[in-house]
Structure formats: structure tokens, C-alpha cells
Design a protein around this motif. Structure first.
Motif, mmCIF file in Angstrom:
data_model
loop_
_atom_site.group_PDB
_atom_site.id
_atom_site.type_symbol
_atom_site.label_atom_id
_atom_site.label_comp_id
_atom_site.label_asym_id
_atom_site.label_seq_id
_atom_site.Cartn_x
_atom_site.Cartn_y
_atom_site.Cartn_z
ATOM 1 N N ILE A 107 10.555 -18.768 -20.020
ATOM 2 C CA ILE A 107 10.280 -19.285 -21.236
ATOM 3 C C ILE A 107 8.720 -19.487 -21.642
ATOM 4 O O ILE A 107 8.646 -19.530 -22.327
ATOM 5 C CB ILE A 107 11.517 -20.238 -21.316
ATOM 6 N N ASP A 108 8.232 -20.808 -20.687
ATOM 7 C CA ASP A 108 7.224 -21.441 -20.672
ATOM 8 C C ASP A 108 5.949 -20.278 -20.646
ATOM 9 O O ASP A 108 4.731 -20.286 -21.338
ATOM 10 C CB ASP A 108 7.062 -22.550 -20.271
ATOM 11 N N PHE A 109 5.808 -19.771 -19.448
ATOM 12 C CA PHE A 109 4.902 -18.550 -19.101
ATOM 13 C C PHE A 109 4.818 -17.445 -20.733
ATOM 14 O O PHE A 109 3.993 -17.230 -21.245
ATOM 15 C CB PHE A 109 5.218 -17.774 -17.920
ATOM 16 N N LEU A 110 6.321 -16.814 -21.391
ATOM 17 C CA LEU A 110 5.645 -16.291 -22.287
ATOM 18 C C LEU A 110 5.628 -16.999 -23.604
ATOM 19 O O LEU A 110 4.382 -16.280 -24.335
ATOM 20 C CB LEU A 110 7.923 -15.681 -23.085
ATOM 21 N N ARG A 111 5.572 -18.024 -24.189
ATOM 22 C CA ARG A 111 5.272 -19.055 -25.237
ATOM 23 C C ARG A 111 3.789 -19.029 -24.888
ATOM 24 O O ARG A 111 3.119 -19.763 -25.903
ATOM 25 C CB ARG A 111 5.672 -20.419 -25.245
ATOM 26 N N ALA A 112 3.242 -19.256 -23.438
ATOM 27 C CA ALA A 112 1.724 -19.742 -23.566
ATOM 28 C C ALA A 112 1.430 -18.229 -23.333
ATOM 29 O O ALA A 112 0.113 -18.500 -23.812
ATOM 30 C CB ALA A 112 1.764 -19.904 -22.139
ATOM 31 N N SER A 135 8.901 -16.673 -30.525
ATOM 32 C CA SER A 135 10.571 -16.158 -31.111
ATOM 33 C C SER A 135 11.395 -16.464 -29.560
ATOM 34 O O SER A 135 12.404 -16.971 -30.215
ATOM 35 C CB SER A 135 10.044 -15.361 -30.956
ATOM 36 N N VAL A 136 10.442 -16.745 -28.748
ATOM 37 C CA VAL A 136 11.843 -17.595 -27.369
ATOM 38 C C VAL A 136 11.246 -19.052 -27.879
ATOM 39 O O VAL A 136 10.356 -19.446 -27.025
ATOM 40 C CB VAL A 136 10.836 -17.113 -26.488
ATOM 41 N N THR A 177 16.754 -15.454 -25.602
ATOM 42 C CA THR A 177 16.858 -14.507 -24.880
ATOM 43 C C THR A 177 15.648 -13.308 -24.765
ATOM 44 O O THR A 177 14.982 -13.322 -26.064
ATOM 45 C CB THR A 177 18.053 -14.153 -25.680
ATOM 46 N N VAL A 178 15.502 -12.445 -23.762
ATOM 47 C CA VAL A 178 14.920 -12.104 -23.864
ATOM 48 C C VAL A 178 15.221 -10.508 -22.891
ATOM 49 O O VAL A 178 16.539 -10.378 -22.304
ATOM 50 C CB VAL A 178 12.914 -12.442 -22.998
ATOM 51 N N LEU A 179 14.864 -9.606 -23.464
ATOM 52 C CA LEU A 179 14.812 -8.683 -22.463
ATOM 53 C C LEU A 179 13.972 -8.032 -21.131
ATOM 54 O O LEU A 179 13.045 -7.848 -20.966
ATOM 55 C CB LEU A 179 15.295 -7.261 -22.937
ATOM 56 N N GLN A 239 10.596 -8.135 -22.944
ATOM 57 C CA GLN A 239 9.956 -8.035 -24.073
ATOM 58 C C GLN A 239 11.066 -8.871 -24.700
ATOM 59 O O GLN A 239 11.917 -8.782 -24.288
ATOM 60 C CB GLN A 239 11.746 -6.396 -23.752
ATOM 61 N N THR A 240 10.132 -9.151 -25.663
ATOM 62 C CA THR A 240 10.976 -10.448 -26.521
ATOM 63 C C THR A 240 10.939 -9.736 -27.811
ATOM 64 O O THR A 240 9.816 -8.864 -27.784
ATOM 65 C CB THR A 240 9.817 -11.574 -26.262
ATOM 66 N N LEU A 241 11.093 -10.654 -28.932
ATOM 67 C CA LEU A 241 10.751 -10.048 -30.245
ATOM 68 C C LEU A 241 9.886 -10.021 -30.760
ATOM 69 O O LEU A 241 9.311 -8.952 -31.451
ATOM 70 C CB LEU A 241 11.437 -11.298 -31.475
ATOM 71 N N GLU A 242 8.786 -9.933 -30.085
ATOM 72 C CA GLU A 242 7.234 -9.914 -30.611
ATOM 73 C C GLU A 242 7.540 -8.356 -30.517
ATOM 74 O O GLU A 242 5.985 -7.663 -30.988
ATOM 75 C CB GLU A 242 6.394 -11.149 -29.810
#
Length: 158
Positions: A23-28, A33-34, A47-49, A71-74
């Protein structure tokens, strides 16, 4: 450590500490959206795929995603746009905080089962928590979307 993965269809290489959560990697990397909601892996906001399967990014170390596709909502805006309006039409997005998790899980559900029953929808979305609604709006929105798809229309034809 170096982490290489595919994020929303594009290759990403970056440094990741061994204890960094996905989660922190994705937000960075701009995937806002995560969301972090409960800190206990119980709300579904994160939740991500991962390779097309829904996972809770707050419960996975980022390095475990090495070599995988995330994959994220973005990265799924076009696919999500097909049905999020139906959910909004039902008033199921009062504050909107839980929407990304619901949308990600709905995408996963519909990829796996394009014509689920109401009970199958409820079971698949059981891990998503919403503090504002009673979940009936989300179910009605998904059901309206599925019904309109069978008719070949959109929500404005209802």
C-alpha cells in the motif's frame, strides 16, 4: 532492495525496504485510490489486483509483488466507468471513501463471474466495509448495471 513490477500496465523499478507494505509503495507512486482504513486487513479499502486477483495491499510486503502485475483504480478507470454511475445512482456513495475498494472487488467479481446472483455479489463483496450505507445501494447499483448490460443499454436508458 530493488523492486521491479508492472503497475497499471507500465514497468516500475524502485527501491523498497524489506518491511515496506505494498500500500505504501503504491501510494508513493501516485496511486491514491488505495487507502488505509482499518490497519487490520478487514475493510477492503486497500484492495488492488495482483495478476488480476484481488488482494489487500496493506497485508502484503511490497517486495512480494516483484515480477507481478499490480492494478489500482487509477489504471482501471475505463473499466470502472462502466458501472460506477449505477452505484452513484443508488445513493451508495455517500462519502465515497469505500468506493475504490468496492469498485476493485466488483471488477474482479465481474471478470470471474460476468452474471453473478445477488448472493454471489454479497459473498464476493463481504470483505468491504462501508460506514455510511447498508450495502443495499451497492448491490442495487451492481444489479442495475448487470440488468442494463443484458438489455444492451446504459443507465440513462432506465
Amino acid at each position: 532492495m530493488e523492486l521491479k513490477l508492472t503497475l497499471n500496465g507500465r514497468p516500475v523499478t524502485d527501491h523498497a525496504d524489506p518491511d515496506l507494505l505494498l500500500i505504501d509503495f503504491l501510494r508513493a507512486h501516485g496511486c491514491y485510490s488505495v487507502k488505509r482504513g482499518c490497519e487490520t486487513s478487514n475493510c477492503g479499502l486497500c484492495t488492488v489486483l495482483l495478476d488480476g486477483r484481488p488482494i489487500l495491499s496493506c497485508s502484503m510486503l511490497a517486495l512480494r509483488a516483484a515480477g507481478h502485475s499490480v492494478q489500482t483504480l487509477e489504471g482501471l478507470q475505463e473499466e470502472a466507468a462502466d458501472f460506477v454511475g449505477f452505484i452513484a445512482d443508488q445513493g451508495a456513495d455517500q462519502c465515497g471513501f469505500c468506493n475504490p475498494g468496492f469498485v476493485m472487488n466488483t471488477i474482479a467479481l465481474l471478470r470471474e463471474n460476468p452474471d453473478p446472483t445477488d448472493d454471489e455479489i454479497r459473498a464476493f463483496l463481504a470483505g468491504n466495509l462501508c460506514r455510511c450505507s447498508g450495502y443495499d445501494g451497492q448491490l442495487r447499483g451492481i444489479r442495475s448495471y448487470l440488468d442494463s448490460r443484458k438489455k444492451g443499454g446504459d443507465r440513462h436508458d432506465q
